[in-house]
Write a protein that holds these residues in place. Structure first.
Motif, short mmCIF file in Angstrom:
data_model
loop_
_atom_site.label_atom_id
_atom_site.label_comp_id
_atom_site.label_asym_id
_atom_site.label_seq_id
_atom_site.Cartn_x
_atom_site.Cartn_y
_atom_site.Cartn_z
N CYS A 49 0.85 -1.20 0.00
CA CYS A 49 0.00 0.00 0.00
C CYS A 49 0.89 1.24 0.00
O CYS A 49 2.11 1.15 0.12
N GLU A 50 0.25 2.40 -0.12
CA GLU A 50 1.03 3.63 -0.31
C GLU A 50 1.32 4.42 0.96
O GLU A 50 2.17 5.27 0.99
N LYS A 51 0.56 4.17 2.04
CA LYS A 51 0.73 4.98 3.25
C LYS A 51 0.74 4.12 4.50
O LYS A 51 0.09 3.08 4.56
N ASP A 52 1.46 4.62 5.52
CA ASP A 52 1.50 3.91 6.80
C ASP A 52 0.11 3.79 7.40
O ASP A 52 -0.25 2.76 7.98
N SER A 53 -0.70 4.85 7.23
CA SER A 53 -2.05 4.80 7.81
C SER A 53 -2.89 3.71 7.12
O SER A 53 -3.72 3.06 7.75
N HIS A 54 -2.64 3.50 5.81
CA HIS A 54 -3.35 2.44 5.09
C HIS A 54 -2.96 1.07 5.63
O HIS A 54 -3.80 0.18 5.75
N LYS A 55 -1.66 0.95 5.93
CA LYS A 55 -1.17 -0.34 6.43
C LYS A 55 -1.95 -0.74 7.68
O LYS A 55 -2.40 -1.88 7.82
N GLY A 56 -2.14 0.24 8.58
CA GLY A 56 -2.88 -0.02 9.81
C GLY A 56 -4.30 -0.48 9.54
O GLY A 56 -4.81 -1.40 10.19
N ILE A 57 -4.92 0.15 8.56
CA ILE A 57 -6.32 -0.20 8.24
C ILE A 57 -6.40 -1.60 7.63
O ILE A 57 -7.30 -2.38 7.93
N ILE A 58 -5.43 -1.91 6.75
CA ILE A 58 -5.44 -3.23 6.10
C ILE A 58 -5.23 -4.34 7.13
O ILE A 58 -5.84 -5.41 7.05
N ILE A 59 -4.36 -4.08 8.10
CA ILE A 59 -4.12 -5.10 9.13
C ILE A 59 -5.31 -5.18 10.08
O ILE A 59 -5.77 -6.26 10.44
N GLY A 60 -5.84 -4.01 10.45
CA GLY A 60 -7.04 -3.98 11.31
C GLY A 60 -6.71 -4.21 12.78
O GLY A 60 -5.57 -4.52 13.14
N LYS A 61 -7.73 -4.05 13.61
CA LYS A 61 -7.56 -4.24 15.06
C LYS A 61 -7.14 -5.67 15.34
O LYS A 61 -7.83 -6.61 14.97
N GLN A 62 -5.98 -5.81 15.99
CA GLN A 62 -5.44 -7.15 16.32
C GLN A 62 -5.43 -8.08 15.10
O GLN A 62 -5.67 -9.27 15.22
N GLY A 63 -5.17 -7.47 13.95
CA GLY A 63 -5.01 -8.28 12.72
C GLY A 63 -6.31 -8.79 12.13
O GLY A 63 -6.32 -9.62 11.21
N ALA A 64 -7.45 -8.28 12.62
CA ALA A 64 -8.75 -8.84 12.20
C ALA A 64 -9.03 -8.66 10.71
O ALA A 64 -9.53 -9.57 10.04
N MET A 65 -8.71 -7.47 10.18
CA MET A 65 -9.00 -7.20 8.76
C MET A 65 -8.17 -8.11 7.85
O MET A 65 -8.67 -8.70 6.91
N LEU A 66 -6.87 -8.21 8.18
CA LEU A 66 -5.98 -9.04 7.36
C LEU A 66 -6.42 -10.51 7.40
O LEU A 66 -6.39 -11.21 6.40
N LYS A 67 -6.86 -10.93 8.58
CA LYS A 67 -7.36 -12.30 8.74
C LYS A 67 -8.58 -12.54 7.84
O LYS A 67 -8.71 -13.57 7.19
N LYS A 68 -9.47 -11.56 7.83
CA LYS A 68 -10.70 -11.67 7.02
C LYS A 68 -10.34 -11.76 5.53
O LYS A 68 -10.85 -12.62 4.80
N ILE A 69 -9.45 -10.86 5.09
CA ILE A 69 -9.02 -10.88 3.68
C ILE A 69 -8.41 -12.24 3.35
O ILE A 69 -8.71 -12.86 2.34
N GLY A 70 -7.54 -12.70 4.28
CA GLY A 70 -6.84 -13.97 4.06
C GLY A 70 -7.77 -15.16 3.98
O GLY A 70 -7.65 -16.01 3.09
N SER A 71 -8.74 -15.22 4.90
CA SER A 71 -9.60 -16.42 4.87
C SER A 71 -10.55 -16.41 3.67
O SER A 71 -10.81 -17.44 3.07
N ASN A 72 -11.03 -15.21 3.28
CA ASN A 72 -11.86 -15.13 2.07
C ASN A 72 -11.08 -15.53 0.82
O ASN A 72 -11.58 -16.22 -0.06
N ALA A 73 -9.82 -15.07 0.76
CA ALA A 73 -8.97 -15.38 -0.40
C ALA A 73 -8.64 -16.87 -0.42
O ALA A 73 -8.67 -17.52 -1.47
N ARG A 74 -8.34 -17.41 0.76
CA ARG A 74 -7.95 -18.83 0.82
C ARG A 74 -9.09 -19.73 0.32
O ARG A 74 -8.87 -20.66 -0.44
N PHE A 75 -10.31 -19.39 0.75
CA PHE A 75 -11.48 -20.18 0.35
C PHE A 75 -11.58 -20.25 -1.18
O PHE A 75 -11.78 -21.31 -1.77
N GLU A 76 -11.39 -19.10 -1.84
CA GLU A 76 -11.51 -19.08 -3.30
C GLU A 76 -10.33 -19.76 -3.99
O GLU A 76 -10.47 -20.40 -5.02
N MET A 77 -9.12 -19.60 -3.42
CA MET A 77 -7.95 -20.26 -4.00
C MET A 77 -8.09 -21.78 -3.95
O MET A 77 -7.67 -22.48 -4.86
N GLU A 78 -8.65 -22.26 -2.85
CA GLU A 78 -8.81 -23.71 -2.72
C GLU A 78 -9.75 -24.24 -3.79
O GLU A 78 -9.56 -25.33 -4.32
#
Length: 301
Positions: free
Chosen positions: A237-266
């Motif tokens: 991403c382009e900004k530090d503030s974006h990085k925080g949003i993408i990761i989310g509180k305690q990594g929740a957002m990144l986890k959500k992105i990851g599990s949705n992506a994993r489901f489709e990749m499988e």
């Protein structure tokens, strides 16, 4: 087969967000191009293949939306889209149902006037308007360009898809198959996996961030026993503030992105996937030629 078998290239053009990827996925019958309701979702030309052993083979190029560019990535996307128009056998121009032809559409009309290629106008999303109105919209567009065909459709609902396919075959040259009959895309699996992650991020994040993200697959390896594929990927991403949003509180957002992506990749890879995601900040990567190429956007593809 050879004598009456047709084959050729078709490009789907239109302003960002008119439903090009949805249309292509519907015609092919599988999900290849990523879809989201945010504009500029498609960045590279994606080749998908439709084969009917009795009629022929259509190779679709899904180009990035044609629009006025704001930065290097934008320029690259527009160049790719406009270059395609002369290289194909048929152009499908996708528009939304409307009596108003805005500046974006006018720009496309000007591009079309420069080419000799047959143009089929697809008025998409007709399920969202009254039937009587559709004739008006057809009339509006007929006045600005001499289309070879005009077809009202709903890609989302699968309306009139057979008409689209039949019309395309009308204008394709006779010729041999370019791909095996079971091929549906020439995109390597790595590229599709990166796009899946980007799609899931687009769906999950706020409007202001998605344009500024790219995804790189750092490694993709099948385990020796073939039971699992390990995929490591980085969201840039382009900004530090974006990085925080993408990761989310305690990594929740990144986890959500990851599990949705994993489901489709499988589903895509037909095997279990162990996906690890990282987030990195690279300021202004969209204006860096090196980084744009690094993320797989190349003019000569």
């Amino acid at each position: 087969m050879e004598n009456n078998f047709k084959s050729g290239f078709v490009t789907i053009i239109g302003r960002p967000n008119v439903g090009k990827s949805t249309l292509m996925n519907r015609l092919i019958g599988q999900k290849i191009a990523i879809t989201s309701n945010k504009p500029q979702t498609t960045r590279n030309r994606i080749q998908t293949v439709y084969t009917d052993m009795n009629k022929g083979q259509i190779i679709f190029l899904d180009t990035p939306g044609i629009h006025k560019a704001k930065n290097k990535l934008g320029e690259y996307m527009v160049n790719v889209a406009e270059k395609t128009l002369n290289e194909v056998d048929v152009i499908l121009w996708l528009v939304e149902p409307s009596n108003f032809i805005g500046a974006g559409e006018q720009h496309i009309v000007e591009q079309l006037k420069k080419v000799q290629t047959p143009v089929i106008l697809i008025i998409n999303k007709v399920d969202t308007v009254e039937k009587e109105k559709v004739l008006e919209y057809i009339d509006t567009y007929r006045k600005v360009y001499n289309f070879d065909e005009i077809i009202p459709t709903s890609a989302l609902r699968g309306q009139n898809m057979d008409d689209v396919i039949d019309s395309i075959f009308k204008y394709l040259p006779y010729g041999p198959m370019f791909y095996d009959e079971d091929t549906i895309t020439d995109q390597p699996e790595r590229a599709i996996c990166a796009e899946i992650i980007r799609e899931k991020a687009l769906h999950a994040l706020n409007d202001e961030i998605p344009h500024g993200i790219a995804v790189g697959i750092d490694q993709m390896k099948e385990r020796k026993d073939g039971s699992i594929i390990d995929i490591d990927a980085t969201i840039v991403c382009e900004k530090d503030s974006h990085k925080g949003i993408i990761i989310g509180k305690q990594g929740a957002m990144l986890k959500k992105i990851g599990s949705n992506a994993r489901f489709e990749m499988e589903r895509l890879l037909d095997t279990k996937v162990n996906l690890k995601l990282w987030v990195k900040v690279k300021k202004d990567w969209r204006d860096s030629d090196f980084l744009i190429k690094n993320f797989g956007y190349r003019e000569d593809d």
